[in-house]
Design a protein around this motif. Structure first.
Motif, PDB file in Angstrom:
ATOM      1  N   UNK A   1      -8.762   9.794  -1.801  1.00 20.76           N
ATOM      2  CA  UNK A   1      -9.267  11.067  -1.297  1.00 20.76           C
ATOM      3  C   UNK A   1      -8.560  11.467  -0.005  1.00 20.76           C
ATOM      4  N   UNK A   2      -8.410  10.498   0.915  1.00 14.57           N
ATOM      5  CA  UNK A   2      -7.767  10.787   2.194  1.00 14.57           C
ATOM      6  C   UNK A   2      -6.319  11.232   1.996  1.00 14.57           C
ATOM      7  N   UNK A   3      -5.642  10.645   1.001  1.00 12.86           N
ATOM      8  CA  UNK A   3      -4.275  11.091   0.721  1.00 12.86           C
ATOM      9  C   UNK A   3      -4.216  12.601   0.495  1.00 12.86           C
TER      10      UNK A   3
ATOM     11  N   UNK B   1       0.819  -1.202   0.000  1.00 12.64           N
ATOM     12  CA  UNK B   1       0.000   0.000   0.000  1.00 12.64           C
ATOM     13  C   UNK B   1       0.858   1.260   0.000  1.00 12.64           C
ATOM     14  N   UNK B   2       2.060   1.098   0.559  1.00 10.26           N
ATOM     15  CA  UNK B   2       2.926   2.263   0.585  1.00 10.26           C
ATOM     16  C   UNK B   2       3.250   2.777  -0.805  1.00 10.26           C
ATOM     17  N   UNK B   3       3.225   1.878  -1.785  1.00 11.26           N
ATOM     18  CA  UNK B   3       3.495   2.306  -3.148  1.00 11.26           C
ATOM     19  C   UNK B   3       2.265   2.857  -3.827  1.00 11.26           C
ATOM     20  N   UNK B   4       1.078   2.448  -3.368  1.00 16.45           N
ATOM     21  CA  UNK B   4      -0.148   2.892  -4.016  1.00 16.45           C
ATOM     22  C   UNK B   4      -0.725   4.143  -3.381  1.00 16.45           C
TER      23      UNK B   4
ATOM     24  N   UNK C   1      -0.334   7.193   2.443  1.00 16.08           N
ATOM     25  CA  UNK C   1      -0.368   6.860   3.869  1.00 16.08           C
ATOM     26  C   UNK C   1      -0.689   5.371   4.058  1.00 16.08           C
ATOM     27  N   UNK C   2      -0.431   4.900   5.266  1.00 17.91           N
ATOM     28  CA  UNK C   2      -0.691   3.497   5.621  1.00 17.91           C
ATOM     29  C   UNK C   2      -2.091   3.393   6.223  1.00 17.91           C
TER      30      UNK C   2
END
Length: 657
Positions: A350-352, A326-329, A332-333
């Protein structure tokens, strides 16, 4: 036939009277089927007594040497005159003599009495043969054979001996009253039985004591044998044993008739015995196969358990890899929020963008979709992570209490305010304040909250001073705020202040592919807390979860999984779920329903499931007839066979493996 008058014998038994007419001069009474009056009574001998009519019309009663002598006027007799009206007792039966004048016989009554015996034997033999053919239990069959031999021959006792030499055993020993004979090996002449077993030739004697063939046999002398009849019993041409009947009380019992009847009986008995042994062997084989299948099933279950454990381990490793990837996509974790579906990826993207900002976030979605998780992620992953996180449910408190909770109050501001207290807005300063169910907030309170957002300060109840606050506000609701604004139930200006950064949480029915991940998360938490052992979910149970509409969303799923895990004890099956979860959806999916991807499947998978289901159903309805099945499905037999091979379906509709 004599010209003397005919006579009648009235048989009194159990309160009933049976009338017999006779024209002959001698009438024999006894238990044997040869007798003119047959009495089925344990106290009656084979030939018990006889009634003789003399030329002058007088009658005599003569005892035949019965073990229980015939009684006339209560006295046992050997021979006595019998007058009309006299009653004599044979065993437990009374018989009365009645003389009547001769009548002109009809055409139907002119049959000779002696000709009736053969049809009687034939009927009895047919009934016995039918009973033997229907009996497949070996133990009951052997008993029936001996009882039939005693009945047909009029013997006192019967023995069935199977085997050869020292290995031969008396399988059944019975008497005429169908009682077991104790210690049967000491009640027969084994020499006679073994001789018939070895030669295959029947032996008959009317009086063994005077028969030269048996002179010198200790068993004959010791047992004081009289009438003996021993017949070989053949099974598929081989002598497998002997049928031995005797009578210790009377001589001249067994003649040619008894010999022929028992020879025929043994022929039928051999066939029936072979069939019963074959059936017993088949039952034993069936039992052995069933036990083997049970063992295989048990081994398969153990193997499946190990495979499931390995699969679970591999799945855990895959999930760990997915989380790390997920870190690549995403920036945030989001591992605290379970979801790998397309809809949840949209939320994460969206949260990113929202997390680094400081504007209010409005989380929309049905009850139970996990809106508070979004607020906690905003706090944990954002620049205010070192500040406090404060949460309040606006629907849980009345207006006055909610106002004091949010803004705080001074001592004496209202009854019960014995000390000053900061409100949640002050407590959350420097961090994040999460207000759930904000759509249920009263309009007056909405105005005060709007002023806080505009001015960045709060005035506690009862105070004239304001306090500066620095909070990031995250609100959530399951109501349609736009409709509330139109209806005047929610301030429009506050709505626009709260909905700067909206997030729509998808319902669980639109992210069904996340159900296995959520289930695994819930079960893992329960196992770590020690509430249940490590628990797995069978494929059928997981499919049932995927089919349910989940009106309560993730919260409903969590409650259902927790309940099932407590009931299951290690393996969750469909029957561990509530009835409403197992019920089919109330109707077909509508055009607005979830797409295949949202249901955790694909169009090819749906096509495959449909084809497999219809092929199996057609096979069952056609009785596994492939031609008929192909016709029902509207395809050629060749095309059907290709489908069967493709999906691994056998001709019976089961799995071909």
């Amino acid at each position: 036939m004599s010209d003397a008058p005919t006579f009648q014998l009235l048989i009194h038994r159990d309160g009933e009277v049976d009338t017999r007419d006779f024209d002959q001069d001698t009438v024999v009474v006894g238990r044997s089927r040869d007798c003119d009056v047959v009495l089925e009574d344990r106290m009656v001998s084979r030939r018990h007594c006889r009634v003789e009519r003399r030329n002058g019309g007088d009658f005599a009663l003569i005892d035949e040497g019965a073990q229980n002598p015939v009684r006339l006027r209560g006295v046992p007799i050997d021979r006595a005159e019998l007058r009309p009206g006299d009653r004599f007792k044979v065993g437990g039966v009374e018989i009365e003599l009645v003389a009547r004048p001769p009548e002109r016989p009809s055409f139907d009554e002119t049959a000779v009495a002696d000709s009736r015996q053969s049809p009687k034997d034939l009927r009895a033999f047919v009934e016995i043969a039918r009973a033997l053919n229907q009996e497949l239990d070996l133990t009951r069959l052997l008993t029936r054979i001996v009882d039939a031999a005693i009945e047909l021959s009029g013997a006192e006792r019967g023995f069935l001996i199977l085997g050869q030499g020292e290995e031969s055993t008396v399988e059944v020993a019975r008497n005429f009253a169908q009682e077991e004979v104790n210690s049967p090996e000491f009640k027969i002449s084994r020499t006679i039985a073994q001789r018939v077993r070895e030669t295959g030739v029947p032996e008959t004697t009317t009086n063994a004591q005077e028969d030269a063939r048996f002179r010198g046999l200790a068993s004959v002398e010791d047992l004081r044998l009289r009438a003996v009849l021993c017949i070989p019993l053949r099974i598929r041409g081989e002598v497998a044993g002997v049928l031995y009947v005797d009578n210790r009380l009377q001589n001249q019992v067994f003649g040619e008739r008894e010999r022929e009847l028992l020879l025929s009986l043994c022929d039928h008995a051999g066939i029936a015995l072979h069939n019963a042994r074959t059936m017993a062997a088949l039952r034993d084989k069936t039992t052995e196969v069933e036990r083997a299948l049970d063992r295989i099933s048990h081994l398969n279950a153990r193997l499946e358990g190990r495979v499931q454990e390995q699969a679970a381990t591999i799945d855990d490793m895959r999930k760990e890899l997915d989380v790390s990837s997920h870190g690549g996509r995403f920036a945030h974790d989001y591992r605290a929020i379970v979801g790998d579906s397309r809809r949840m990826h949209e939320v994460f993207r969206l949260l990113d963008k929202y997390i680094p900002a400081d504007d209010p976030i409005l989380v929309l979605g049905e009850s139970g979709t996990g809106k508070e998780l979004i607020a906690r992620a905003v706090h944990r992953l954002g620049p205010r992570r070192d500040g406090p996180f404060v949460s309040e449910n606006c629907a849980a408190l009345p207006e006055a209490l909610l106002e004091s909770e949010l803004f705080g109050f001074e001592k004496g501001a209202f009854t019960g305010a014995t000390a000053s207290r900061d409100g949640l807005l002050v407590a959350a300063s420097g961090g994040v304040l999460f207000l759930d169910e904000v759509g249920d907030m009263h309009v007056d309170l909405q105005k005060k909250l709007l002023r806080v957002l505009q001015e960045g300060e709060v005035r506690p109840l009862g105070s004239r001073e304001t306090v500066k606050v620095d909070v990031r506000l995250v609100t959530a609701t399951n109501r349609n705020l736009e409709e509330l604004v139109r209806d005047g139930e929610f301030r429009e200006d506050l709505y626009y202040r709260l909905a700067v950064l909206p997030v729509q949480m998808p319902p669980l029915r639109e992210r069904r592919e996340d159900i296995p991940l959520l289930v695994e998360r819930f079960l893992g938490e329960m196992a770590r807390e020690g509430q249940v052992p490590r628990t797995r979910v069978t494929p059928d149970a997981m499919a049932a979860l995927a089919r349910h509409r989940w009106p309560g969303n993730v919260r409903e799923l969590q409650n259902e999984v927790r309940r099932a895990a407590i009931l299951a004890g290690g393996v969750i099956l469909p029957e561990h779920f509530s009835a409403h979860v197992l019920e089919p959806a109330p109707g077909p999916e509508t055009e607005d329903g979830p797409t295949p991807a949202e249901r955790g499947t694909t169009l090819p998978d749906l096509v495959r499931e449909l084809e497999e289901r219809e092929i199996r159903r057609a096979l069952r309805q056609s009785g596994a007839n492939k031609s008929r099945t192909a016709e029902m499905l509207g395809v050629s037999r060749f095309a059907l066979q290709r489908k069967l091979d493709k999906y691994g379906i056998d001709a019976e509709g089961g799995d071909g493996s």
